[in-house]
Scaffold this motif. Structure first.
Motif, PDB file in Angstrom:
ATOM      1  N   ASN A   5      -5.800  19.352  -5.693  1.00  0.00           N
ATOM      2  CA  ASN A   5      -5.175  19.807  -4.452  1.00  0.00           C
ATOM      3  C   ASN A   5      -6.105  19.710  -3.249  1.00  0.00           C
ATOM      4  OD1 ASN A   5      -2.558  20.806  -5.492  1.00  0.00           O
ATOM      5  ND2 ASN A   5      -3.853  22.200  -6.662  1.00  0.00           N
ATOM      6  N   LYS A   6      -7.299  19.203  -3.460  1.00  0.00           N
ATOM      7  CA  LYS A   6      -8.276  19.145  -2.380  1.00  0.00           C
ATOM      8  C   LYS A   6      -7.931  18.031  -1.396  1.00  0.00           C
ATOM      9  CE  LYS A   6     -13.175  18.291  -1.417  1.00  0.00           C
ATOM     10  NZ  LYS A   6     -14.478  17.919  -2.014  1.00  0.00           N
ATOM     11  N   PRO A   7      -7.723  18.361  -0.109  1.00  0.00           N
ATOM     12  CA  PRO A   7      -7.461  17.308   0.882  1.00  0.00           C
ATOM     13  C   PRO A   7      -8.671  16.380   0.997  1.00  0.00           C
ATOM     14  CG  PRO A   7      -6.908  19.487   1.741  1.00  0.00           C
ATOM     15  CD  PRO A   7      -7.684  19.717   0.480  1.00  0.00           C
ATOM     16  N   MET A   8      -8.411  15.095   1.180  1.00  0.00           N
ATOM     17  CA  MET A   8      -9.492  14.125   1.295  1.00  0.00           C
ATOM     18  C   MET A   8      -9.269  13.256   2.526  1.00  0.00           C
ATOM     19  SD  MET A   8      -9.713  12.870  -2.701  1.00  0.00           S
ATOM     20  CE  MET A   8     -11.272  11.995  -2.509  1.00  0.00           C
ATOM     21  N   THR A   9     -10.354  12.874   3.160  1.00  0.00           N
ATOM     22  CA  THR A   9     -10.265  11.945   4.274  1.00  0.00           C
ATOM     23  C   THR A   9     -10.024  10.543   3.731  1.00  0.00           C
ATOM     24  OG1 THR A   9     -12.621  11.430   4.292  1.00  0.00           O
ATOM     25  CG2 THR A   9     -11.906  13.371   5.549  1.00  0.00           C
ATOM     26  N   VAL A  10      -9.663   9.628   4.632  1.00  0.00           N
ATOM     27  CA  VAL A  10      -9.461   8.239   4.225  1.00  0.00           C
ATOM     28  C   VAL A  10     -10.736   7.679   3.620  1.00  0.00           C
ATOM     29  CG1 VAL A  10      -8.972   5.919   5.051  1.00  0.00           C
ATOM     30  CG2 VAL A  10      -7.654   7.853   5.937  1.00  0.00           C
ATOM     31  N   ALA A  11     -11.878   7.988   4.232  1.00  0.00           N
ATOM     32  CA  ALA A  11     -13.157   7.485   3.728  1.00  0.00           C
ATOM     33  C   ALA A  11     -13.460   8.053   2.346  1.00  0.00           C
ATOM     34  CB  ALA A  11     -14.281   7.833   4.701  1.00  0.00           C
ATOM     35  N   GLU A  12     -13.173   9.333   2.144  1.00  0.00           N
ATOM     36  CA  GLU A  12     -13.414   9.957   0.842  1.00  0.00           C
ATOM     37  C   GLU A  12     -12.513   9.346  -0.238  1.00  0.00           C
ATOM     38  OE1 GLU A  12     -14.863  14.486   2.034  1.00  0.00           O
ATOM     39  OE2 GLU A  12     -12.712  14.018   1.898  1.00  0.00           O
ATOM     40  N   ARG A  13     -11.261   9.085   0.121  1.00  0.00           N
ATOM     41  CA  ARG A  13     -10.354   8.469  -0.850  1.00  0.00           C
ATOM     42  C   ARG A  13     -10.826   7.070  -1.222  1.00  0.00           C
ATOM     43  NH1 ARG A  13      -6.157  10.707   2.500  1.00  0.00           N
ATOM     44  NH2 ARG A  13      -5.687   8.629   3.321  1.00  0.00           N
ATOM     45  N   ALA A  14     -11.283   6.315  -0.222  1.00  0.00           N
ATOM     46  CA  ALA A  14     -11.771   4.962  -0.491  1.00  0.00           C
ATOM     47  C   ALA A  14     -13.007   4.990  -1.381  1.00  0.00           C
ATOM     48  CB  ALA A  14     -12.082   4.245   0.823  1.00  0.00           C
ATOM     49  N   PRO A  73       0.831  -1.208   0.000  1.00  0.00           N
ATOM     50  CA  PRO A  73       0.000   0.000   0.000  1.00  0.00           C
ATOM     51  C   PRO A  73       0.864   1.256   0.000  1.00  0.00           C
ATOM     52  CG  PRO A  73      -0.011  -1.034   2.161  1.00  0.00           C
ATOM     53  CD  PRO A  73       0.693  -1.989   1.243  1.00  0.00           C
ATOM     54  N   VAL A  74       0.286   2.348  -0.435  1.00  0.00           N
ATOM     55  CA  VAL A  74       0.992   3.626  -0.559  1.00  0.00           C
ATOM     56  C   VAL A  74       0.514   4.599   0.520  1.00  0.00           C
ATOM     57  CG1 VAL A  74       1.213   5.680  -2.031  1.00  0.00           C
ATOM     58  CG2 VAL A  74       1.470   3.403  -3.016  1.00  0.00           C
ATOM     59  N   THR A  75       1.467   5.306   1.102  1.00  0.00           N
ATOM     60  CA  THR A  75       1.141   6.382   2.035  1.00  0.00           C
ATOM     61  C   THR A  75       0.999   7.681   1.254  1.00  0.00           C
ATOM     62  OG1 THR A  75       2.376   5.320   3.816  1.00  0.00           O
ATOM     63  CG2 THR A  75       1.911   7.680   4.051  1.00  0.00           C
ATOM     64  N   ALA A  76      -0.080   8.386   1.476  1.00  0.00           N
ATOM     65  CA  ALA A  76      -0.330   9.642   0.755  1.00  0.00           C
ATOM     66  C   ALA A  76       0.500  10.760   1.375  1.00  0.00           C
ATOM     67  CB  ALA A  76      -1.816   9.987   0.787  1.00  0.00           C
ATOM     68  N   ASP A  77       1.780  10.799   1.027  1.00  0.00           N
ATOM     69  CA  ASP A  77       2.703  11.765   1.631  1.00  0.00           C
ATOM     70  C   ASP A  77       3.291  12.707   0.580  1.00  0.00           C
ATOM     71  OD1 ASP A  77       4.246   9.955   0.274  1.00  0.00           O
ATOM     72  OD2 ASP A  77       5.501   9.381   1.968  1.00  0.00           O
ATOM     73  N   ALA A  78       2.486  13.023  -0.426  1.00  0.00           N
ATOM     74  CA  ALA A  78       2.965  13.909  -1.490  1.00  0.00           C
ATOM     75  C   ALA A  78       3.391  15.262  -0.920  1.00  0.00           C
ATOM     76  CB  ALA A  78       1.881  14.112  -2.536  1.00  0.00           C
ATOM     77  N   VAL A  79       4.393  15.856  -1.563  1.00  0.00           N
ATOM     78  CA  VAL A  79       4.914  17.171  -1.165  1.00  0.00           C
ATOM     79  C   VAL A  79       4.322  18.227  -2.087  1.00  0.00           C
ATOM     80  CG1 VAL A  79       6.983  18.585  -0.958  1.00  0.00           C
ATOM     81  CG2 VAL A  79       7.040  16.181  -0.267  1.00  0.00           C
ATOM     82  N   ILE A  99      -1.100   3.946  -5.858  1.00  0.00           N
ATOM     83  CA  ILE A  99      -0.961   5.402  -5.765  1.00  0.00           C
ATOM     84  C   ILE A  99      -2.314   6.062  -5.998  1.00  0.00           C
ATOM     85  CG2 ILE A  99       0.093   7.428  -6.850  1.00  0.00           C
ATOM     86  CD1 ILE A  99       2.559   5.633  -7.397  1.00  0.00           C
ATOM     87  N   ALA A 100      -3.037   5.604  -7.017  1.00  0.00           N
ATOM     88  CA  ALA A 100      -4.364   6.154  -7.282  1.00  0.00           C
ATOM     89  C   ALA A 100      -5.290   5.947  -6.092  1.00  0.00           C
ATOM     90  CB  ALA A 100      -4.943   5.494  -8.536  1.00  0.00           C
ATOM     91  N   ARG A 101      -5.231   4.769  -5.498  1.00  0.00           N
ATOM     92  CA  ARG A 101      -6.068   4.473  -4.331  1.00  0.00           C
ATOM     93  C   ARG A 101      -5.715   5.380  -3.152  1.00  0.00           C
ATOM     94  NH1 ARG A 101      -6.214  -1.620  -2.081  1.00  0.00           N
ATOM     95  NH2 ARG A 101      -7.911  -1.827  -3.585  1.00  0.00           N
ATOM     96  N   ALA A 102      -4.420   5.601  -2.924  1.00  0.00           N
ATOM     97  CA  ALA A 102      -3.986   6.400  -1.774  1.00  0.00           C
ATOM     98  C   ALA A 102      -4.485   7.840  -1.849  1.00  0.00           C
ATOM     99  CB  ALA A 102      -2.467   6.383  -1.676  1.00  0.00           C
ATOM    100  N   TYR A 103      -4.576   8.377  -3.067  1.00  0.00           N
ATOM    101  CA  TYR A 103      -4.970   9.782  -3.214  1.00  0.00           C
ATOM    102  C   TYR A 103      -6.410   9.959  -3.691  1.00  0.00           C
ATOM    103  CZ  TYR A 103      -0.047  10.842  -2.575  1.00  0.00           C
ATOM    104  OH  TYR A 103       1.230  10.936  -2.050  1.00  0.00           O
ATOM    105  N   GLY A 104      -7.099   8.866  -3.981  1.00  0.00           N
ATOM    106  CA  GLY A 104      -8.477   8.977  -4.449  1.00  0.00           C
ATOM    107  C   GLY A 104      -8.581   9.632  -5.807  1.00  0.00           C
TER     108      GLY A 104
END
Length: 340
Positions: free
Chosen positions: A158-167, A52-58, A124-129
């Motif tokens: 650039n919109k922040p998303m919750t874990v539930a929203e990304r899923a 799995p990917v951590t959504a840690d984009a800069v 990666i797509a899953r991690a960021y929705g």
């Protein structure tokens, strides 16, 4: 758990993740749990689950960079946090990417994810929705869409998303498996050489070496009546392949020689699925199978039995869903198969 649907058929003007060529299933028409209906060989979960990917984009601001002595495009990318490919595109640079001291380079702003070993486009797509096809477009990725360790890719939006929203935003389809399912490799890492044996269990995060070129033509994977052809079907629906009626447990043959890149049951609409790559960006998809006889990373010959037909997923009857794809694009299988 993310919703996972099939891309086999696409309602006109609707998202491309609708179940293929059939109305949306009613609660009484949900597919049986695939694990109860699809027999597979022992194998690890696919790479997008194993790694799995951590959504840690800069977040990188847009700026102008002045080239210094000793700079290279990759060094500038490391300094700024942007992707080297994105910098090259923004400044119309082409291989061998020659730059000179004092040159002013545009640094394109945005969210950049640094790819780690074993990560896939799907993960990666899953991690960021964000749909994988949007990531492909934002980064101007070309077939075979292979990622490399250390690569910085631009994440659209650039919109922040919750874990539930990304899923909720994530959908897995055949296109994504074909073009975003392979793990990232280090710059000098050699993908695993295909094997003829189904007994070898390849680690999920090990890249597979597909054929460079396709040999010969396609053959029919089974013989039977075409229940549904390629293209528009029932009003508002589209089929990206053909549906062939066959008795249960009919041997399903490889339409062309190639390498197995996916086996599993993670697309509920299709039930059991086998995907082969053949070179020259061609791939074939075999769905609704009840028994899978090959492993990811296995080399197969044209005509080799790779599965047994079934009625898994949303199949109305025993049948085989068959697709031919060139890159991300489906091709009418009948146009590539022998006539008569």
């Amino acid at each position: 758990m993310a919703s996972i649907l099939l891309s086999g058929c696409i309602p006109a003007g609707a998202p491309r993740y609708a179940p293929y060529s059939r109305p949306a299933p009613q609660p009484s028409r949900q597919p049986a749990p695939a694990s109860d209906r699809v027999s597979t060989l022992p194998a690890p979960p696919p790479a997008w689950e194993a790694r799995p990917v951590t959504a840690d984009a800069v977040q990188v601001p847009s700026s102008i960079y002045t080239v210094e002595s000793g700079d290279s495009l990759r060094r500038i990318a490391n300094k700024t946090g942007a992707g080297s490919e994105a910098i090259a595109r923004a400044n119309n640079l082409h291989a061998p990417y020659t730059i000179y001291v004092g040159q002013h380079l545009t640094i394109p702003g945005g969210r950049y994810h640094r790819v780690h070993a074993g990560e896939t486009g799907i993960a990666i797509a899953r991690a960021y929705g964000v749909p994988w096809d949007q990531i492909i477009a934002a980064n101007d990725l070309e077939p075979p869409y292979t990622l490399r360790t250390g690569q910085r890719i631009l994440i659209p939006g650039n919109k922040p998303m919750t874990v539930a929203e990304r899923a909720a935003a994530f959908n897995l389809d055949i296109e994504d498996i074909v073009t975003g399912g392979e793990p990232a490799a280090a710059p000098h890492e050699k993908p695993a050489k295909p094997t003829a044996s189904p007994t070898r269990v390849l680690p999920a995060t090990t890249p597979v070496r597909p054929p460079a070129h396709m040999r010969g033509d396609f053959i029919w994977p089974v013989r039977g009546k075409i229940l549904q052809g390629y293209g528009p079907g029932k009003p508002g629906n589209r089929n990206d392949g053909i549906t062939i009626g066959v008795p249960l447990n009919t041997p399903v043959e490889a339409s062309a020689s190639g390498v197995v890149v996916y086996v599993g049951d993670q697309v509920p609409s299709l039930g059991g699925v086998v995907i082969l790559k053949h070179g020259d960006n061609y791939a074939t998809v075999y769905g609704h199978v009840s028994r899978i006889l090959v492993q990811r990373g296995q080399s197969v010959k044209q005509g080799q039995v790779i599965a047994r037909s079934g009625d898994t997923g949303l199949a109305d009857n025993p049948e085989l869903h068959f697709e031919i794809r060139k890159g991300r694009d489906p091709v009418n299988p009948v146009s590539k198969l022998p006539q008569g």
